[in-house]
Design a protein around this motif. Structure first.
Motif, PDB file in Angstrom:
ATOM      1  N   UNK A 128      50.806   2.458  54.376  1.00 23.43           N
ATOM      2  CA  UNK A 128      50.024   3.467  53.644  1.00 23.43           C
ATOM      3  C   UNK A 128      50.910   4.588  53.103  1.00 23.43           C
ATOM      4  N   UNK A 129      51.867   5.014  53.916  1.00 25.22           N
ATOM      5  CA  UNK A 129      52.723   6.141  53.539  1.00 25.22           C
ATOM      6  C   UNK A 129      54.043   5.702  52.907  1.00 25.22           C
ATOM      7  N   UNK A 130      54.231   4.363  52.782  1.00 22.58           N
ATOM      8  CA  UNK A 130      55.460   3.795  52.212  1.00 22.58           C
ATOM      9  C   UNK A 130      56.697   4.348  52.943  1.00 22.58           C
ATOM     10  N   UNK A 131      56.666   4.196  54.264  1.00 21.47           N
ATOM     11  CA  UNK A 131      57.772   4.657  55.103  1.00 21.47           C
ATOM     12  C   UNK A 131      58.477   3.468  55.748  1.00 21.47           C
ATOM     13  N   UNK A 132      59.795   3.550  55.783  1.00 16.21           N
ATOM     14  CA  UNK A 132      60.602   2.512  56.423  1.00 16.21           C
ATOM     15  C   UNK A 132      60.336   2.548  57.925  1.00 16.21           C
ATOM     16  N   UNK A 133      60.289   1.364  58.550  1.00 13.91           N
ATOM     17  CA  UNK A 133      60.170   1.317  60.003  1.00 13.91           C
ATOM     18  C   UNK A 133      61.439   0.707  60.592  1.00 13.91           C
ATOM     19  N   UNK A 134      61.773   1.139  61.788  1.00 11.95           N
ATOM     20  CA  UNK A 134      62.874   0.544  62.540  1.00 11.95           C
ATOM     21  C   UNK A 134      62.243  -0.458  63.501  1.00 11.95           C
ATOM     22  N   UNK A 135      62.549  -1.735  63.275  1.00 13.87           N
ATOM     23  CA  UNK A 135      61.880  -2.804  64.004  1.00 13.87           C
ATOM     24  C   UNK A 135      62.834  -3.502  64.961  1.00 13.87           C
ATOM     25  N   UNK A 136      62.406  -3.645  66.206  1.00 14.90           N
ATOM     26  CA  UNK A 136      63.120  -4.473  67.169  1.00 14.90           C
ATOM     27  C   UNK A 136      62.477  -5.840  67.197  1.00 14.90           C
ATOM     28  N   UNK A 137      63.261  -6.892  67.004  1.00 15.35           N
ATOM     29  CA  UNK A 137      62.682  -8.223  66.816  1.00 15.35           C
ATOM     30  C   UNK A 137      63.534  -9.286  67.503  1.00 15.35           C
ATOM     31  N   UNK A 138      62.866 -10.325  67.996  1.00 17.15           N
ATOM     32  CA  UNK A 138      63.583 -11.431  68.613  1.00 17.15           C
ATOM     33  C   UNK A 138      62.857 -12.737  68.334  1.00 17.15           C
ATOM     34  N   UNK A 139      63.511 -13.623  67.588  1.00 15.60           N
ATOM     35  CA  UNK A 139      62.960 -14.947  67.332  1.00 15.60           C
ATOM     36  C   UNK A 139      63.081 -15.796  68.585  1.00 15.60           C
ATOM     37  N   UNK A 140      62.294 -16.849  68.645  1.00 15.20           N
ATOM     38  CA  UNK A 140      62.403 -17.778  69.752  1.00 15.20           C
ATOM     39  C   UNK A 140      63.793 -18.406  69.752  1.00 15.20           C
TER      40      UNK A 140
END
Length: 298
Positions: A128-140
Motif C-alpha cells: 500500500x505504501x510502496x515500501x521496500x521490505x527486508x525479508x528473511x527467507x529459506x527455500x526447502x
C-alpha cells in the motif's frame, strides 16, 4: 453494539439480498428474526437505513427501493468484478456463521489455516505504501538469506499465501510460510503504472511463473470429470470443444508449468492430454516413473 456485530449485520443484509434478489422491508425483517441475526431482536427501519450507508462505504454496494417497495442491490457488478471484496465478504460471513455454530463444532470439518498469514499485515502495508521490505527467507533444502525486495502483490493458492515481488534482478514469487522475518524499511520503490498482478499470472495456473512457453492445450475428460471441469474450470481460457460417447474435449491457452501439471495429475483418472505432444509425453514420463517406483519390492 460492538464492531463485530455491526459487520455481521452488514454481511447478512448483503448476502440475503444477493440470494433473494428483491425483498420488501417487511420480508427482510421477517427473515432477520427467523434467522436470529440479532438474537431474535427486530430490525428497525432506522437501523436498516444506517446499515445501507455503511454497506455503501465498505463495499461500494447501493441498496435501492423499487416502485413496489422492494429493496435490491442496484450495482451487483461492483462486487462480482472485485475478487478481493468477494473473498472478504465470504470470509467474514463464514467466520460469523462458524462462531454462531460453536455448539456443533465437532460437526464442522475445516482445512488448516493458510500458512504464513502472520506476515500478511506487514506485506500489505508495504504494498500500500510502496515500501521496500527486508525479508528473511529459506527455500526447502537451501540456506536461508536476508534481502530487500519490492512487494507487488499477494496471492492465496492451495492454503498458502504467496508474495509477488521485484528482488532487484527479476520478478519472483515467495511463499510466506518459508519466510522467517519481514520488516518494513524507510526506502520507497516505484511500481510501474501499467503493471497488473492479475495479468502477470493470467497465463498460468497457480503461482509458479517459471517462463514455460504458452501452449494450446487440449484435454479429454471422461465420465463425471467433464461436469467437474464445466463447474470448476482449470483456467479462464478454458472452453468446451466437442462431446462424444462418454467424453468431452476442452481447450485451454495456458503455460503448462509445474502447478498445472500437478493439477492434471490429481485428476489423471478422468483426464487424457491430447495436445501438445510435449505435455502428453511429460505426463506419461511422470506416470511411468511413479509406476516404476511403486512396483519395486522393498
Amino acid at each position: 453494539m460492538n464492531t463485530g456485530q455491526q459487520f455481521k449485520h452488514y454481511i447478512w443484509i448483503v448476502n440475503t439480498l444477493r440470494q433473494h434478489g428483491r425483498l420488501t422491508l417487511g420480508r427482510l425483517k421477517e427473515l432477520w428474526v427467523e434467522q436470529e441475526v440479532a438474537e431474535g431482536n427486530p430490525l428497525p427501519r432506522s437501523s436498516f437505513n444506517k446499515y445501507r450507508g455503511s454497506i455503501l462505504d465498505m463495499f461500494g454496494l447501493v441498496i435501492e427501493c423499487d416502485k413496489s417497495n422492494r429493496y435490491y442491490i442496484s450495482n451487483p457488478d461492483e462486487l462480482e468484478g472485485d475478487q478481493t471484496k468477494q473473498w472478504m465478504l465470504s470470509t467474514i460471513m463464514t467466520g460469523f456463521t462458524l462462531s454462531d455454530s460453536s455448539a456443533i463444532k465437532d460437526s464442522i470439518l475445516l482445512e488448516n489455516v493458510p500458512a504464513g498469514y502472520g506476515f500478511l499485515p506487514v506485506i500489505l502495508q508495504a504494498i500500500r505504501q510502496k515500501r521496500v521490505i527486508m525479508m528473511g527467507y529459506q527455500k526447502f533444502g537451501s540456506e536461508g538469506y536476508v534481502k530487500p525486495v519490492n512487494p507487488y502483490a499477494v496471492r492465496l493458492f492451495r492454503q498458502r499465501w504467496y508474495m509477488l515481488a521485484d528482488n532487484g534482478e527479476r520478478m519472483s514469487v515467495y511463499s510466506l510460510d518459508r519466510m522467517h522475518s519481514v520488516a518494513l524499511t524507510d526506502q520507497r520503490f516505484v511500481r510501474p503504472e501499467d503493471f497488473s498482478p492479475e495479468a502477470y499470472f493470467s497465463e498460468y495456473y497457480g503461482v509458479m511463473t517459471d517462463g514455460t512457453p504458452l501452449a494450446h492445450v487440449q484435454l479429454r475428460a471422461y465420465g463425471k470429470m467433464a461436469n467437474l471441469l464445466r463447474t470448476l474450470p482449470l483456467h479462464a481460457s478454458q472452453r468446451e470443444l466437442r462431446s462424444g460417447e462418454g467424453y468431452t474435449d476442452f481447450a485451454l491457452d495456458i503455460r503448462p508449468s509445474i502447478d498445472f501439471i500437478s493439477e492434471l495429475l490429481s485428476k489423471i483418472d478422468g483426464i487424457e492430454v491430447l495436445k501438445p505432444e510435449s505435455l502428453r509425453a511429460k505426463i506419461q514420463a511422470i506416470l511411468e516413473e511413479a509406476l516404476r517406483r511403486n512396483s519395486q519390492k522393498c
